[in-house]
Design a protein around this motif. Structure first.
Motif, mmCIF file in Angstrom:
data_model
loop_
_atom_site.group_PDB
_atom_site.id
_atom_site.type_symbol
_atom_site.label_atom_id
_atom_site.label_comp_id
_atom_site.label_asym_id
_atom_site.label_seq_id
_atom_site.Cartn_x
_atom_site.Cartn_y
_atom_site.Cartn_z
ATOM 1 N N LEU A 340 -0.119 -68.503 -1.985
ATOM 2 C CA LEU A 340 0.671 -68.022 -0.852
ATOM 3 C C LEU A 340 -0.204 -67.279 0.164
ATOM 4 O O LEU A 340 -0.006 -67.400 1.376
ATOM 5 N N LEU A 341 -1.174 -66.509 -0.340
ATOM 6 C CA LEU A 341 -2.088 -65.801 0.571
ATOM 7 C C LEU A 341 -2.934 -66.796 1.363
ATOM 8 O O LEU A 341 -3.192 -66.593 2.556
ATOM 9 N N ASN A 342 -3.377 -67.860 0.697
ATOM 10 C CA ASN A 342 -4.158 -68.884 1.412
ATOM 11 C C ASN A 342 -3.341 -69.500 2.542
ATOM 12 O O ASN A 342 -3.859 -69.779 3.632
ATOM 13 N N GLN A 343 -2.054 -69.728 2.303
ATOM 14 C CA GLN A 343 -1.190 -70.280 3.347
ATOM 15 C C GLN A 343 -1.078 -69.321 4.533
ATOM 16 O O GLN A 343 -1.140 -69.743 5.695
ATOM 17 N N LEU A 346 -4.378 -69.416 6.422
ATOM 18 C CA LEU A 346 -4.531 -70.665 7.176
ATOM 19 C C LEU A 346 -3.699 -70.636 8.458
ATOM 20 O O LEU A 346 -4.108 -71.164 9.495
ATOM 21 N N LYS A 347 -2.523 -70.017 8.391
ATOM 22 C CA LYS A 347 -1.647 -69.917 9.554
ATOM 23 C C LYS A 347 -2.005 -68.716 10.441
ATOM 24 O O LYS A 347 -1.345 -68.466 11.449
ATOM 25 N N SER A 449 -10.506 -56.370 6.587
ATOM 26 C CA SER A 449 -11.564 -57.368 6.416
ATOM 27 C C SER A 449 -10.963 -58.761 6.556
ATOM 28 O O SER A 449 -9.791 -58.977 6.267
ATOM 29 N N ASN A 450 -11.816 -59.723 6.982
ATOM 30 C CA ASN A 450 -11.402 -61.123 7.001
ATOM 31 C C ASN A 450 -11.551 -61.772 5.632
ATOM 32 O O ASN A 450 -11.052 -62.864 5.403
ATOM 33 N N ASP A 451 -12.289 -61.112 4.737
ATOM 34 C CA ASP A 451 -12.507 -61.610 3.375
ATOM 35 C C ASP A 451 -11.409 -61.052 2.470
ATOM 36 O O ASP A 451 -11.306 -59.841 2.279
ATOM 37 N N ILE A 452 -10.583 -61.931 1.897
ATOM 38 C CA ILE A 452 -9.448 -61.471 1.082
ATOM 39 C C ILE A 452 -9.913 -60.676 -0.126
ATOM 40 O O ILE A 452 -9.249 -59.735 -0.563
#
Length: 480
Positions: A340-343, A346-347, A449-452
């Motif tokens: 869900l975090l990847n989605q 991506l959006k 951060s942009n890195d999760i």
């Protein structure tokens, strides 16, 4: 394999932090008792009462008062045979020499026990050294530290172990290995030098392992969590076999029916046969519905296959649900959370991560039993869900650890939501257990951060800060 490496690193990092917190708590308890003893160092009754209280309070190590000449003044449990004797263990000598709060290097006692000695010096109001207060923690015996590490052990070849700065094993599920040394291992060299990370290594039995490791900075130890590569791949094979077991009977029955009627049925049955290979397609039910079965036999077969598709889709849906949810609370699990975090990323939808941990949850389990502890976890999940919006994500990622994802929220708005959640939990009276509290660490993507992974680390640090500063509070991660 990459997921397993990251999971093992997360395990190791959590355990290293928990061990640091345990040692810090032990030092704080000694500091508190030391302040009391320093006021009346010659009051034997006070010494006995305080070492007894400390021993009963910690339930993790014995306690002892040593005067400035290295002579035992009080112990708990009471050991008359060593009273007023000079103590000569390496930990005691180190404490007398350094005169500072200290966690000793692990050493073997005269009785063959692997020990660390935790101590705090005693000074009078004029600053004169009076001796020290300390306690021995037996690493090969049952203790709070062992319990802390044991609760994170899980099967299928996965295990954790702890080493000191001399590469000696201080904790291992196989207790025979405690006290032995590990050589020719690159990750051991890294972790005792204060580094954490992940690596694919071979263990002492030449078995290829997926390892995550993190340092215990308070004591200069290292925690390593590892799982055999073979077992990691085997779990995927098991999942494939399980899917085959569930789908194969229906496929076999379908093909038998097709073969039996193939001589008498032409186009409708051929159409049905052509659709068999799409049973796992979500659109397969509609595809079967659109086939025109113009005679009785084909119509019956069509209905049977529709029923089979429905059963199969239900089973696949159940398998997917089981793979994505926590069986106890019904919340998302870590795998589902990552998807869900990847989605969201991506959006390019910003979001806040609330890392939630129940304060003193081990005490709940120890006092009321694991059944009541499970009820508390389910009740907390229900509270989080009731306070969440439609697009928010509730996940359980550990024993008493939860994550709440808030899309389109910044740190300040997430803090308000976290506070509302915290106060709601604190005011909820749970059956038998009573009231519990939670601590919450807050970080945001991409604000922090942009890195999760870095966002998770920020949330972790904020949570630990909340734990270290009284618990029952919410903390926004400091970007600096």
């Amino acid at each position: 394999m990459n997921y397993t490496l990251k999971s093992n690193y997360a395990y190791a990092n959590k355990l290293a932090s928990a061990t640091d917190n345990f040692l810090e708590a032990a030092m704080q308890q000694l500091t508190y008792s030391a302040k009391i003893i320093e006021q009346e160092i010659n009051n034997e009754k006070l010494l006995k009462e305080e070492v007894t209280r400390l021993n009963l309070q910690t339930n993790s190590f014995n306690s002892v008062v040593i005067n400035k000449n290295g002579i035992i003044a009080a112990t708990s449990p009471v050991l008359p045979q060593i009273m007023e004797q000079t103590i000569s263990s390496p930990g005691a000598i180190q404490a007398l020499k350094e005169k500072r709060p200290l966690i000793s290097k692990p050493y073997m006692s005269a009785a063959g026990n692997l020990i660390i000695f935790i101590s705090h010096p005693l000074f009078d109001n004029a600053g004169n050294y009076l001796g020290y207060l300390g306690g021995s923690l037996y690493l090969k015996e049952r203790s709070i530290l062992n319990d802390l590490l044991d609760q994170h052990y899980y099967d299928e070849g996965t295990h954790i172990y702890v080493v000191d700065s001399y590469k000696r094993i201080l904790y291992h599920p196989d207790h025979i290995r405690i006290g032995t040394y590990v050589n020719n291992n690159a990750i051991i060299d890294d972790v005792i030098n204060g580094k954490g990370g992940i690596a694919n290594v071979k263990n002492s039995q030449n078995v290829e392992m997926l390892a995550g490791y993190a340092p215990v900075k308070k004591a200069h130890w290292g925690v390593i969590a590892q799982r055999p590569v073979k077992n990691t791949l085997a779990s995927l094979d098991t999942l494939i076999i399980e899917v085959i077991k569930r789908t194969l009977p229906m496929a076999v029955i379908t093909f038998i029916l097709i073969g039996f009627f193939a001589h008498f049925i032409s186009r409708p049955l051929k159409q049905l046969a052509n659709k068999v290979n799409t049973l796992d397609n979500p659109a397969s039910f509609e595809n079967f519905e659109n086939i025109k079965a113009w005679y009785f036999e084909s119509q019956r077969l069509k209905l049977a296959m529709l029923k089979g598709v429905s059963i199969l889709q239900t089973q696949i849906g159940q398998l997917r649900h089981d793979a994505q949810t926590d069986p106890l609370t019904g919340a998302h699990n870590r795998r589902s959370l990552n998807g869900l975090l990847n989605q969201l990323m991506l959006k390019q939808i910003p979001f806040a991560i609330l890392e939630i941990d129940i304060d003193f949850f081990k005490r709940v389990n120890d006092t009321f039993g694991h059944d009541k502890g499970d009820e508390a976890l389910k009740t907390l999940t229900d509270i989080i869900k009731k306070l969440s919006r439609k697009d928010d994500v509730v996940a359980r990622i550990g024993g008493e650890e939860f994550v709440l994802i808030l899309p389109n929220e910044d740190s300040e708005s997430a803090f308000k939501i976290a506070e509302r959640l915290r106060t709601t939990v604190a005011s909820t009276n749970m059956d038998i257990i009573g009231f519990i509290t939670i601590s919450i660490g807050i970080a945001t993507w991409p604000e922090h951060s942009n890195d999760i992974d870095q966002v998770y680390k920020y949330a972790d640090k904020a949570l630990y800060y909340a734990k270290e500063h009284g618990r029952n509070c919410c903390v926004i991660a400091d970007k600096n």
